[in-house]
Design a protein around this motif. Structure first.
Motif, PDB file in Angstrom:
ATOM      1  N   LYS A  60       1.026  -1.142  -0.118  1.00  0.00           N
ATOM      2  CA  LYS A  60       0.029  -0.041  -0.153  1.00  0.00           C
ATOM      3  C   LYS A  60       0.879   1.154   0.069  1.00  0.00           C
ATOM      4  CE  LYS A  60      -2.059   1.952   3.639  1.00  0.00           C
ATOM      5  NZ  LYS A  60      -2.851   2.049   4.953  1.00  0.00           N
ATOM      6  N   ASN A  61       0.716   2.155  -0.830  1.00  0.00           N
ATOM      7  CA  ASN A  61       1.071   3.639  -0.788  1.00  0.00           C
ATOM      8  C   ASN A  61       0.898   4.302   0.394  1.00  0.00           C
ATOM      9  OD1 ASN A  61       2.538   5.876  -1.378  1.00  0.00           O
ATOM     10  ND2 ASN A  61       1.603   5.997  -3.542  1.00  0.00           N
ATOM     11  N   LEU A 107       5.521   6.312  -0.813  1.00  0.00           N
ATOM     12  CA  LEU A 107       6.331   5.729   0.027  1.00  0.00           C
ATOM     13  C   LEU A 107       5.893   4.149   0.446  1.00  0.00           C
ATOM     14  CD1 LEU A 107       8.540   5.919   2.140  1.00  0.00           C
ATOM     15  CD2 LEU A 107       6.682   7.241   3.752  1.00  0.00           C
ATOM     16  N   TYR A 108       6.526   3.375   0.300  1.00  0.00           N
ATOM     17  CA  TYR A 108       6.023   1.922   0.585  1.00  0.00           C
ATOM     18  C   TYR A 108       7.094   1.354   1.711  1.00  0.00           C
ATOM     19  CZ  TYR A 108       4.202   2.563  -3.954  1.00  0.00           C
ATOM     20  OH  TYR A 108       3.269   3.258  -5.136  1.00  0.00           O
ATOM     21  N   ALA A 109       6.416   0.434   2.562  1.00  0.00           N
ATOM     22  CA  ALA A 109       6.866  -0.169   3.731  1.00  0.00           C
ATOM     23  C   ALA A 109       6.634  -1.644   3.798  1.00  0.00           C
ATOM     24  CB  ALA A 109       6.335   0.450   5.017  1.00  0.00           C
ATOM     25  N   PRO A 122       2.005  -1.469   8.344  1.00  0.00           N
ATOM     26  CA  PRO A 122       2.290  -0.003   7.978  1.00  0.00           C
ATOM     27  C   PRO A 122       1.045   0.604   7.899  1.00  0.00           C
ATOM     28  CG  PRO A 122       3.408  -1.436   6.400  1.00  0.00           C
ATOM     29  CD  PRO A 122       2.657  -2.377   7.202  1.00  0.00           C
ATOM     30  N   ALA A 123       0.926   1.772   8.475  1.00  0.00           N
ATOM     31  CA  ALA A 123      -0.278   2.704   8.519  1.00  0.00           C
ATOM     32  C   ALA A 123      -0.410   3.976   7.587  1.00  0.00           C
ATOM     33  CB  ALA A 123      -0.613   2.899  10.092  1.00  0.00           C
ATOM     34  N   LEU A 124       0.591   4.741   7.727  1.00  0.00           N
ATOM     35  CA  LEU A 124       0.582   6.163   7.089  1.00  0.00           C
ATOM     36  C   LEU A 124       1.893   6.338   6.926  1.00  0.00           C
ATOM     37  CD1 LEU A 124       0.362   8.809   9.424  1.00  0.00           C
ATOM     38  CD2 LEU A 124      -1.734   7.393   9.578  1.00  0.00           C
ATOM     39  N   GLY A 125       2.266   7.460   6.094  1.00  0.00           N
ATOM     40  CA  GLY A 125       3.503   8.038   5.830  1.00  0.00           C
ATOM     41  C   GLY A 125       3.548   9.547   5.419  1.00  0.00           C
ATOM     42  N   LEU A 126       4.587   9.896   5.222  1.00  0.00           N
ATOM     43  CA  LEU A 126       4.788  11.443   4.662  1.00  0.00           C
ATOM     44  C   LEU A 126       6.411  11.369   4.151  1.00  0.00           C
ATOM     45  CD1 LEU A 126       3.792  14.320   4.547  1.00  0.00           C
ATOM     46  CD2 LEU A 126       5.103  14.644   6.527  1.00  0.00           C
ATOM     47  N   LEU A 127       6.481  12.211   2.917  1.00  0.00           N
ATOM     48  CA  LEU A 127       7.871  12.103   2.182  1.00  0.00           C
ATOM     49  C   LEU A 127       7.933  13.533   1.918  1.00  0.00           C
ATOM     50  CD1 LEU A 127      10.264  10.478   1.445  1.00  0.00           C
ATOM     51  CD2 LEU A 127       8.992  10.163  -0.740  1.00  0.00           C
ATOM     52  N   GLN A 128       8.952  14.314   1.953  1.00  0.00           N
ATOM     53  CA  GLN A 128       9.152  15.431   1.624  1.00  0.00           C
ATOM     54  C   GLN A 128      10.874  15.771   1.273  1.00  0.00           C
ATOM     55  OE1 GLN A 128       7.322  18.004   4.391  1.00  0.00           O
ATOM     56  NE2 GLN A 128       8.976  17.814   5.910  1.00  0.00           N
ATOM     57  N   THR A 138       6.928   7.688   9.155  1.00  0.00           N
ATOM     58  CA  THR A 138       6.022   6.581   8.930  1.00  0.00           C
ATOM     59  C   THR A 138       5.573   6.200  10.095  1.00  0.00           C
ATOM     60  OG1 THR A 138       5.593   4.893   7.578  1.00  0.00           O
ATOM     61  CG2 THR A 138       7.514   4.779   8.482  1.00  0.00           C
ATOM     62  N   VAL A 139       4.442   5.638  10.126  1.00  0.00           N
ATOM     63  CA  VAL A 139       3.604   4.943  11.402  1.00  0.00           C
ATOM     64  C   VAL A 139       3.330   3.636  11.147  1.00  0.00           C
ATOM     65  CG1 VAL A 139       1.813   5.040  13.018  1.00  0.00           C
ATOM     66  CG2 VAL A 139       2.788   7.177  12.187  1.00  0.00           C
ATOM     67  N   LEU A 140       3.818   2.524  12.042  1.00  0.00           N
ATOM     68  CA  LEU A 140       3.702   1.303  11.805  1.00  0.00           C
ATOM     69  C   LEU A 140       2.906   0.896  13.101  1.00  0.00           C
ATOM     70  CD1 LEU A 140       5.810   1.271   9.899  1.00  0.00           C
ATOM     71  CD2 LEU A 140       6.376  -0.913  10.683  1.00  0.00           C
TER      72      LEU A 140
END
Length: 169
Positions: A60-61, A107-109, A122-128, A138-140
């Motif tokens: 999941k992205n 962003l893939y985990a 993997p729940a959510l993430g941010l990339l910058q 990211t949150v797991l």
């Protein structure tokens, strides 16, 4: 260390249950015969077999605002984080790079290792972009399982910088 101890507890409980089931099968065989013991074993196998709740598919992205169609990216970066025990978190960032700036697209985990008694989701993430590197967050969700049943769950945040595979110009 807690991950390893929890896995060891799961292994001990599982071995204890297997020992009790073998003793029960021996008791059924002794009092009811081989046919009943075989049926008892088959019934246990049917009850213990579990099917996954969702089919395994692509990762999941974690970036919610990523484009739904078209080319995903023209560059990527990877990073590995130790979660404890033999578990490792693998992050893969995808982005468009043009003129020294980047536009995050994905962003893939993924988690690997010996995970008896643990489930990492993997729940959510941010990339910058941060200078010439990529800043990820990211949150797991970490589920502590006892024989496949969730006992406790907690969220863990991971944040840091990863170096792009291709230098930003």
């Amino acid at each position: 260390m807690a991950n390893i101890l929890w896995s060891a507890l799961n292994m001990l409980v599982l071995l204890g249950i297997i020992y009790i089931l073998f003793r029960a099968a021996g008791l059924v065989r002794r009092h009811m015969g081989w046919g009943a013991a075989v049926l008892f074993g088959l019934a246990l196998l049917l009850m213990c077999s579990r099917r996954p709740t969702s089919p395994a598919g692509p990762s999941k992205n974690l970036i919610s605002r990523a484009p739904k169609s078209g080319p995903v990216s023209n560059a990527s970066a990877g990073h590995t984080i130790d979660l404890g025990g033999s578990n490792k978190l693998y992050l893969r960032a995808e982005y468009d790079s043009a003129g020294g700036t980047l536009t995050p697209n994905g962003l893939y985990a993924g988690v690997s290792g010996f995970m008896l008694g643990h489930d990492w989701e993997p729940a959510l993430g941010l990339l910058q972009q941060q200078g010439t590197r990529l800043h990820y967050w990211t949150v797991l969700n970490h589920h502590w399982l006892l024989l496949g049943t969730s006992v406790f769950s907690n969220g863990r945040e991971f944040e840091g910088l990863m170096k792009p595979d291709q230098p930003l110009r």
